[in-house]
Enzyme design. Structure first.
Site, mmCIF file in Angstrom:
data_model
loop_
_atom_site.group_PDB
_atom_site.id
_atom_site.type_symbol
_atom_site.label_atom_id
_atom_site.label_comp_id
_atom_site.label_asym_id
_atom_site.label_seq_id
_atom_site.Cartn_x
_atom_site.Cartn_y
_atom_site.Cartn_z
ATOM 1 N N GLY A 1 0.817 -1.221 0.000
ATOM 2 C CA GLY A 1 0.000 0.000 0.000
ATOM 3 C C GLY A 1 0.843 1.261 0.000
ATOM 4 O O GLY A 1 0.537 2.234 -0.702
ATOM 5 N N CYS A 2 1.921 1.257 0.760
ATOM 6 C CA CYS A 2 2.790 2.428 0.849
ATOM 7 C C CYS A 2 3.526 2.662 -0.461
ATOM 8 O O CYS A 2 3.715 3.805 -0.884
ATOM 9 C CB CYS A 2 3.780 2.259 2.001
ATOM 10 N N THR A 3 3.911 1.587 -1.113
ATOM 11 C CA THR A 3 4.584 1.697 -2.411
ATOM 12 C C THR A 3 3.616 2.263 -3.448
ATOM 13 O O THR A 3 3.955 3.210 -4.177
ATOM 14 C CB THR A 3 5.130 0.327 -2.857
#
EC number: 1.11.1.24
Length: 155
Positions: free
Chosen positions: A45-47
């Protein structure tokens, strides 16, 4: 420091950044500042969230907006993440959680039955005068970019 609220001036703060820089909020007066908090480098998700901002950087620049990502990861981890993803913006290392506390993004989370304090994915838009004008909490990555761009069109 108490948590900043919409419509309030964001207190000036300094924090270590990638590219051997120090981020100081007051250095960006005259520009909109988008600060997004994310839990951990190199997670799906952060990527994706960082990639969405990266792939649309020209739209942010057209709105006089600079982007900064923040997590508690080390500068070394941030440098690797930034290089791997070719992020055209700096990542801020908030290892002591001071900036997280200022924006109120640390919350009790549960994972596999274990409770811990962690960053809740959140984004904040600070205007050219240094006031907090928008916030998004508990961000869902897929529609988030469109929400942020829509807000920039309104200011």
């Amino acid at each position: 420091m108490s948590k900043v609220e919409i419509g309030q001036q964001v207190p000036d703060f300094e924090v270590a950044a990638t590219s051997d820089k120090t981020f100081k909020l007051s250095d960006y007066r005259g520009k909109n500042v988008l600060i997004y908090f994310y839990p951990k480098d190199n997670t799906p998700g952060c990527t994706l969230e960082g990639q969405n901002f990266r792939d649309n950087i020209d739209k942010f620049e057209a709105h006089n907006t600079v982007i900064f990502g923040v997590s508690k990861d080390s500068l070394r981890a941030h440098e690797n993440f930034k290089a791997k993803q070719c992020f055209p913006f700096e990542l801020l290392s908030d290892s002591d959680e001071a900036v997280c506390q200022l924006f109120g993004v640390m919350q009790l989370k549960k994972n596999y039955g274990r409770e811990y304090m962690g960053i809740v994915r959140s984004t904040f838009l600070i205007d050219t005068e240094g006031k907090l004008v928008r916030e998004w909490r508990n961000v869902k990555v897929k529609q988030h970019l469109d929400e942020v761009l829509e807000a920039l069109n309104e200011i």
